[in-house]
Enzyme design. Sequence first.
Site, PDB file in Angstrom:
ATOM      1  N   GLU A  47       3.879 -19.162  -6.672  1.00  0.00           N
ATOM      2  CA  GLU A  47       3.321 -19.650  -8.006  1.00  0.00           C
ATOM      3  C   GLU A  47       3.411 -18.588  -8.844  1.00  0.00           C
ATOM      4  O   GLU A  47       2.976 -17.966  -8.340  1.00  0.00           O
ATOM      5  CB  GLU A  47       1.773 -20.235  -7.118  1.00  0.00           C
ATOM      6  CG  GLU A  47       1.090 -20.155  -8.426  1.00  0.00           C
ATOM      7  CD  GLU A  47      -0.613 -20.755  -7.431  1.00  0.00           C
ATOM      8  OE1 GLU A  47      -1.275 -21.518  -8.644  1.00  0.00           O
ATOM      9  OE2 GLU A  47      -0.696 -19.643  -6.336  1.00  0.00           O
ATOM     10  N   LYS A 116      -0.315 -28.090 -11.581  1.00  0.00           N
ATOM     11  CA  LYS A 116      -1.183 -27.953 -10.459  1.00  0.00           C
ATOM     12  C   LYS A 116      -2.412 -28.518 -10.986  1.00  0.00           C
ATOM     13  O   LYS A 116      -2.852 -28.508 -11.927  1.00  0.00           O
ATOM     14  CB  LYS A 116      -2.365 -26.626 -10.196  1.00  0.00           C
ATOM     15  CG  LYS A 116      -3.001 -25.788  -9.203  1.00  0.00           C
ATOM     16  CD  LYS A 116      -2.688 -24.736  -9.138  1.00  0.00           C
ATOM     17  CE  LYS A 116      -3.382 -24.158  -7.860  1.00  0.00           C
ATOM     18  NZ  LYS A 116      -3.314 -22.753  -7.785  1.00  0.00           N
ATOM     19  N   CYS A 168      -0.258 -24.418  -4.117  1.00  0.00           N
ATOM     20  CA  CYS A 168      -1.626 -23.949  -3.772  1.00  0.00           C
ATOM     21  C   CYS A 168      -2.449 -24.230  -3.896  1.00  0.00           C
ATOM     22  O   CYS A 168      -2.393 -25.116  -2.319  1.00  0.00           O
ATOM     23  CB  CYS A 168      -1.928 -22.325  -4.374  1.00  0.00           C
ATOM     24  SG  CYS A 168      -2.842 -21.245  -3.522  1.00  0.00           S
TER      25      CYS A 168
END
Length: 646
Positions: A47, A116, A168
């Site tokens: 990330e 994300k 994540c």
Amino acid sequence: MKNFGYIRVGSCSPEVRAADINHNIRNIIEATARFESENVDLAVFPELSVTGYTCADLFGQTLLLDNAEKALAELAQELADKKITTVVGVPLRHNGRLYNCAAVIQGGLVKGIVPKTHIPNYGEFYEKRWFSSGKDTSGEIVIGQAKIPFGTDLIFCIDGIMFGIEICEDLWVPQPPGARLATGGADIIVNLSATNELIGKHRYLLDLIRNQSARCRCGYVYASAGAGESSTDLAFAGNCIIAENGSLLAESLRFEIQTKTAIADLDIEMLRHDRTHFETFNEYCDDRELRVIAVVSGVNRKESDSLLKYRKVKAHPFLDENPLDLKDRCDEISSIQAWGLATRLKAINCRSAIVGISGGLDSTLALLVTVKAFDMLGFDRKGITGITMPGFGTTGRTKSNATRLMELLGVTQREIPIGDAVRLHFADIGHDPAIHDVTYENSQARERTQILMDVANQLNGIVVGTGDLSELALGWCTYNGDQMSMYGVNASIPKTLVRYLVNGYAENSEDPQLTAVLQDIIDTPISPELLPPDANNDIEQKTEDLVGPYELHDFFLYHTLRFGTEPRKILLLARKAFGSKYQDHTIRHWLKTFYRRFFNQQFKRSCMPDGIKAGSVCLSPRGDWRMPSDAAAALWIEETEKEEDN
């Protein structure tokens, strides 16, 4: 060269410097080159790996964001001569918002960008201070002069193999985006992450990744931030983790001040088989459409490069190879077997069980399981009648072990020789006892079964079968002989697992005499003992000399039934699993034997008695395996004889 559905994936946690984009890009380029030298098809970086995850309020600086966007385009150009597909993390602005993104690069182009979805803002995380959620975004983003697909509705296709992206926190929520992507066709989920280290968190993370790959029937490639990230408040040790369908395939070491990598070969054919076979996978339905972005070509694998270089293939897939787990594994399997028998005995109000004891592995395990079932029910072990039935092939070693085993287990013993009865039968049907053919052998097996059934009638009991899964698969049992019983406790236990379980009983026994007997039974050659022994009264008829090594047949059986694997792929897997132990022509010979016998002997399985299922592979005609008894094996045998494409 046919790839048999394998794709090589890599995860990398490079050394970074927060806000030093040039340094970070150089490390990504170097790591990608190393991956390509290993013929990796898909490489995943952490990330925000372009800038570093821990830039904090620097994400509000126009200079950083401008250079990150510029660096992404430059990175794509730097990788233009690479056939590998690379996924990197980068902050990008779009429509007045800043997104934490994953960018897919291949062939000199940024093929697509995924933002994300779930932005954490609790504990040590405060990403909402800088980033917006990309939930339900779909469209295009402009980088330089290029319009690039943008959104959480993207799936990428590398030569027919599909992958989707989570970032994540997306993994840690109740409904991860990966579930939608997987049911939409993604074979692989990649996760670009920045997971900090906390006490016990790593073990939890491994379980989370394994479980997600199991639920989604997918490969899962996880790359997390590591060396060089700011340690102002948090420690990032770097996690490179690759899982497949619930199993951990590869993991890097943590806490190393250097770039870390993990590489694995994923089996996409296997994953797709499970998605088709387990129908509930497809019951999850998300009406939102997904866009598929084609990646023109993957790595052209060199002919000399092994498809399975980064994949471990177990030679004994039915066994747990960790010796520390032997006791727990054996306890669980034998408890399943015993529970099935105990439940049956209780249901029919029966306190009597009859077991034919030969001194071999199968009957030994059946007796041990029966004893355990009686102990579960609180029944007297004397209600178990073990019967030895010496015949023309019985040796002193097996007869002695059978008798001693029953004595040590405290069951009722009987000895009923079959020689005279079989000779009389030969006279009745006009068979010459000097001709040691199938009639000679099967007459003994059927006589033994008749004795067991009749004694069960006398004692108002049931005959506990001793035949195992491997024998059923090969038809290495006598129809209406040892093929028949009233309950088969070993019906789903292959021969390699039978040996493993008996060994577990031996090692876990507190009685050294019982341990010694069990160990000698394990060391005795496998034989039906239907032909006379040699001049030294040793076993002459050895099963594996006739039908082939059971470890090979169990390997073939597992891959044929569990994954529907084609013959040439089984040959490839067997070569990897057994190394130089068996030559290629030997493996091929016994694989053809396996297919021929498996197809020809189905009629014996079509009427097999009840028996508990203990593992994922079973041949019960009422449960896992329905097959016509007259199906042809020609297609499988023909495929086995083909040479591998080059």
